[in-house]
Structure formats: structure tokens, C-alpha cells
Design a protein around this motif. Structure first.
Motif, PDB file in Angstrom:
ATOM      1  N   SER A 361      35.236 -39.528  -7.203  1.00  0.00           N
ATOM      2  CA  SER A 361      34.275 -38.557  -7.339  1.00  0.00           C
ATOM      3  C   SER A 361      33.514 -37.630  -6.814  1.00  0.00           C
ATOM      4  N   THR A 362      33.058 -37.970  -5.790  1.00  0.00           N
ATOM      5  CA  THR A 362      32.258 -37.528  -4.263  1.00  0.00           C
ATOM      6  C   THR A 362      33.360 -36.393  -3.907  1.00  0.00           C
ATOM      7  N   GLY A 363      34.091 -36.488  -3.617  1.00  0.00           N
ATOM      8  CA  GLY A 363      35.613 -35.944  -3.190  1.00  0.00           C
ATOM      9  C   GLY A 363      34.980 -36.037  -1.491  1.00  0.00           C
ATOM     10  N   GLY A 364      33.945 -36.984  -1.305  1.00  0.00           N
ATOM     11  CA  GLY A 364      33.818 -37.542   0.534  1.00  0.00           C
ATOM     12  C   GLY A 364      35.407 -37.917   1.414  1.00  0.00           C
ATOM     13  N   ASP A 365      34.421 -37.693   2.826  1.00  0.00           N
ATOM     14  CA  ASP A 365      36.645 -38.068   2.980  1.00  0.00           C
ATOM     15  C   ASP A 365      36.044 -39.312   3.811  1.00  0.00           C
ATOM     16  N   PHE A 366      37.403 -40.102   3.514  1.00  0.00           N
ATOM     17  CA  PHE A 366      36.321 -41.780   3.903  1.00  0.00           C
ATOM     18  C   PHE A 366      38.204 -42.001   4.101  1.00  0.00           C
ATOM     19  N   THR A 367      39.117 -41.673   4.862  1.00  0.00           N
ATOM     20  CA  THR A 367      40.475 -41.510   5.512  1.00  0.00           C
ATOM     21  C   THR A 367      39.414 -42.970   6.617  1.00  0.00           C
ATOM     22  N   TYR A 368      39.264 -42.523   7.103  1.00  0.00           N
ATOM     23  CA  TYR A 368      39.267 -43.789   8.570  1.00  0.00           C
ATOM     24  C   TYR A 368      38.777 -44.687   8.138  1.00  0.00           C
TER      25      TYR A 368
END
Length: 506
Positions: A361-368
Motif C-alpha cells: 500500500s505505501t511502497g515502503g521498504d520492509f525487506t529486513y
């Protein structure tokens, strides 16, 4: 009918036709303008789209609010959770001689003299412990236009950290979203100005309507007294005929209503023919009748050899088209349907892929965050990440980006979407804004204009029945002077009958 009446009747028909064309041109222009205005409102709503909420803190795509005060999110926003106090465990020990000891448990061992007593006794010892949490947690946010903090109960810690991650990702993408909305709104604004300025078709129809009306007026004005009497008699005849037709229409409606009521009262339940339809034989392509479909399994009998042959051919085709280097990855990703990350990420890593995770939804990076939660699902802050899709798949370089969210977010968003859809079906926001405009005109008789298109600040559902609307406005005083302000309103009802139940201008 005399030749004069024939000319008058023809002229009247031309007038009616010209007026219909004029009305159609106005409807077409107004419809196009309204569609553009709706598009602008829809684009503006991207900025105020509700993302999530936690206690008194509400998060939208570009703002965060605490206790009713809004703060603008940006890449410079700082969000964190601070704490005071600590979590500790007290231990009580009692041995068979009746000696009791108490102390604090540190790192899984009993410290100090308590540990010495327990370790030095060979008698049977019972130990009990109690966890104490005297921490105070605070959700802290600092934005360009202010800062706030909200206290969190310790038992809400996990949900708070999940909300914190969402705030950070939303803030990181807020600036880009504003630029996108500003660009799209500017383009729509230019298109709206063009539509509003384009009155060519209406002007043409207006001129034609005026011309044919003048022709009719001149024809009647130059008529002889006898022709005028004929025309007056024709108009009276038409009026009488229209009254008779209206009365006949009322009678027909009443008769049809009575017949329908009578038929409904005598109507019997229809027979259920589904079983007989399901039991009919169907023909195969070779012309042979198929076996009746079993009602329990809904599967017709087929030849085992034919099924086996078809399956072999299908498997052969799949083997031919399957790219060896993909190793089934694309097929696995294409089958994603809100799948837990624990089922996707390990398989990709085993196949040697480098995997990035981006919030859907937000395009934020949540890889970790995703990798950490999947690797250590029992850790205190592990979240239930859900994969909703993927992008940037490169089977040669073995890289892919997963689109992720959390199950809690999906559940909450589904409920919010259902609430907004139910309200939009009942009361279109465009109609709600028009009700606010009318209400403002009543409250400020010298002039009021709400800027719901270019001055939109909020357009969110309070529940399935009420819109909360906020926009800039202009109020005109009795002396003709204009003052700019902000209007907040709550509107309920339906599109046909909207009702303003709250109205405040400041």
C-alpha cells in the motif's frame, strides 16, 4: 387544418426540437464537467486516504493525527517508541527445612545470596517466580509542523511496533504521493477549465432556439384576426386533450396496480425443477449420451484411458514450455493469493534468489522486517506478513520484489473499504459536498463558496451513514468583502436527500 395552422404547428415542432437540443447540449457539458470534478476529488482523496489507526493516533497517506490535531508526514518525519522503567522477575524459593528465600531473577539465574542458598542445599527445593512490568511506553512522532507523544500500555507493545513500521513507510512515500497528486490535479484542472470555457455547442443551440422561436412569434404576430382565433381554439383543444390523457393515465395505473396485487395474492410457489434439469442427459462431441450427473459429486463419468491420455499430453506440453532457469518460481509467484511470507520467502531463498519486500500500500521498504519475522517467527516483534503479489522478477539475475502487508492491516482495510463502499453507495461524496454548499449559502446569505475540488482537506467516512468533510472556503460579508476560511461538516442521509448534521466555519 388551415395552411396557417399547419405552418404554426411546424414552427412549434421546430421550437420544441431546438429546445431539446439545447437541453441535451447543457446536460452533456455539465455531465463532462461533473465527471472531471469527480476525478479531481478522487485524486485529492489519495492524500487523505485512511491507512490505519492505533489508539488516539490516526494515519492517512500524508498526515498523522493525535487527539484531533493533524501533522504532515514527509521523509523527514521521525517516529519511534520510547520507554522508561523495566521488566523484571522476582523469585521465591522454599526448601524442605522450611527456609524461604526471595530475590530477583537476572538472565535466567538467581543472583546474590539467594543463588548461594539454593545451590548449596541438597534438600528438595521449590521455586516460584513472578514477572513485573513497570515500564511506561510512548509513541513519539516528530514532523515538520509539530510533534506529539502518546502513551502505550505494555500489553499493546507488539501492535504499536507494527503501527510504527507502517508510519515510517507511509512517511517515506508521502512526498512522492503529494507530487503525483499535484501533477494529476493540475492536469485535470486544465481539462476542467477547457470544458468550462467550451460553450460552443450550447451557443449554437441557443442561437438556433432563439431563431426558430422568433419565426414562430413573427408568424403569430402577423396572423389575421381569424387566424389568431383558429390558433387560440387549437391551444384550448390541446389543453383539454392533455387533461384527458393525464386522467386516463391515472386510471390505468390504478387498474394495473389492482391486477398486480390480485395476481400476487393468487400466485403459488413455483415447482423446483433443478433436479430434473440436472438429470437431463448431455451429449458428447461424438454424439454418445453421457451418464447423468451425480447430484452428490457433480462429476460425470469419463473414460479413464481418455483422462490418462489427456493428462499425459498436458504434462508433456507443460514440460516443453517450462523454462529450466525459472525452476518453477514464476508459477509459484503467479499463484500468490494473500499467501503467508513463511510459505514464499524460504522457497525463494533456497533457489538462490535475492528477495526484496515492499509494502503493497505505501511502497515502503520492509525487506529486513519480513526476513527477520520469517527467520525468527517466535521473536517478540515478529509480524504475520502476507504476500499479496510481486514485481521486478528477473530469473537470470535471480532477483524479485515481493509486495507485502500484514494480516491485521488486511482485515482492518477490508472493514474500512466495506464501510466506505456502503456509504458511497448510499450517499455519493459529490452530493454530500453539494449539500454543504447549499447549507453554507443558507448560513451566509451574502455569499459562501466551499472549495471541495482544489481546497479539499478531508473526505472520510465516520461510519456507514456519515461523511466527515473538510475544505477551504470563502465567505462574503454584508459589505461585500471576502474572507477565506475552513469549513468542517458532517453529512448523512442519501444522495437524493443529504442532511448536514454538523457545520463549522473558522
Amino acid at each position: 387544418m388551415s395552411s396557417f395552422l399547419e405552418r404554426v404547428t411546424a414552427a412549434e415542432e421546430e421550437v420544441r426540437g431546438a429546445n431539446r437540443d439545447l437541453a441535451a447540449a447543457k446536460r452533456d457539458r455539465n455531465g463532462k464537467i461533473k465527471e472531471i470534478e469527480k476525478s479531481i476529488s478522487s485524486t485529492k482523496r489519495k492524500l487523505t486516504r485512511s491507512v490505519d489507526a492505533f489508539r488516539d493516533v490516526r494515519l492517512t497517506a500524508t498526515t498523522i493525527a493525535c487527539k484531533g490535531k493533524n501533522y504532515s508526514l514527509s521523509s523527514r518525519t521521525i517516529a519511534e517508541i520510547n520507554s522508561t522503567g523495566s521488566v523484571y522477575t522476582t523469585v521465591s524459593s522454599k526448601n524442605s527445612t522450611g527456609v524461604s528465600v526471595t530475590g530477583a531473577l537476572v538472565g535466567g539465574a538467581i543472583a546474590g545470596p539467594i543463588g548461594a542458598v539454593v545451590a548449596g542445599k541438597k534438600d528438595k527445593t521449590s521455586v516460584s517466580s513472578k514477572v513485573h512490568d513497570d515500564r511506561k511506553l510512548f509513541f513519539c512522532v516528530s514532523c515538520d509542523d509539530g510533534a506529539f507523544s502518546a502513551e502505550i500500555r505494555p500489553e499493546e507493545e507488539k501492535g504499536a511496533f507494527e503501527f510504527l513500521a507502517l508510519v515510517r513507510s507511509t512517511a517515506a512515500s508521502a512526498d512522492a504521493l503529494r507530487e503525483t497528486v499535484e501533477r494529476e490535479t493540475a492536469e485535470l484542472g486544465r481539462l476542467l477549465e477547457e470544458r468550462q470555457a467550451d460553450t460552443q455547442e450550447i451557443d449554437r443551440c441557443t442561437e438556433k432556439a432563439a431563431a426558430v422561436q422568433k419565426t414562430l412569434d413573427d408568424l403569430v404576430a402577423t396572423a389575421s384576426p381569424q387566424e389568431k382565433e383558429e390558433y387560440d381554439a387549437l391551444k384550448k383543444k390541446r389543453t383539454k386533450r392533455n387533461m384527458v390523457a393525464a386522467a386516463a393515465g391515472v386510471v390505468i395505473v390504478l387498474l394495473l396496480g389492482g391486477l398486480l396485487f390480485s395476481q400476487c395474492s393468487r400466485e403459488q410457489p413455483a415447482d423446483n425443477r433443478e433436479s430434473s434439469i440436472a438429470a437431463e442427459d448431455v451429449r458428447l462431441e461424438d454424439g454418445q449420451p453421457n451418464e447423468p450427473i451425480n447430484a452428490a459429486t457433480s462429476k460425470p463419468k469419463t473414460s479413464s484411458s481418455s483422462a490418462s491420455t489427456a493428462k499425459s499430453e498436458l504434462d508433456s506440453k507443460q514440460d516443453e514450455t517450462k523454462a529450466p532457469e525459472e525452476d518453477g518460481v514464476k508459477e509459484m509467484l503467479d499463484a500468490i493469493d494473500n499467501t503467508p511470507a513463511t510459505e514464499i520467502l524460504p522457497s525463494l531463498l533456497d533457489k538462490g534468489y535475492t528477495v526484496a519486500s515492499e509494502h503493497a500500500s505505501t511502497g515502503g521498504d520492509f525487506t529486513y522486517d519480513v526476513a527477520s519475522s520469517v527467520e525468527n517467527p517466535d521473536q517478540e516483534y515478529a509480524l504475520n506478513w502476507i504476500v499479496t503479489g510481486y514485481k521486478k522478477l528477473d530469473t537470470d539475475k535471480k532477483t524479485v520484489t515481493l509486495l507485502v502487508t500484514t494480516q491485521n492491516y488486511l482485515d482492518e482495510q477490508e472493514q474500512k473499504d466495506a464501510t466506505q463502499k456502503a456509504l458511497e453507495n448510499k450517499l455519493d461524496p459529490f452530493d454530500a459536498w453539494e449539500a454543504v454548499q447549499r447549507y453554507g449559502e443558507h448560513e451566509f446569505p451574502y455569499g459562501f463558496e466551499v472549495h471541495s475540488t482544489f481546497g479539499l482537506l478531508a473526505e472520510t467516512p465516520e461510519d456507514e451513514s456519515t461523511w466527515f468533510l473538510k475544505a477551504t472556503c470563502t465567505v462574503t460579508g454584508s459589505n461585500g468583502a471576502n474572507a477565506d476560511g475552513t469549513v468542517e461538516a458532517r453529512v448523512t442521509g442519501t444522495s437524493d436527500n443529504p442532511e448536514v448534521i454538523g457545520f463549522y466555519v473558522y
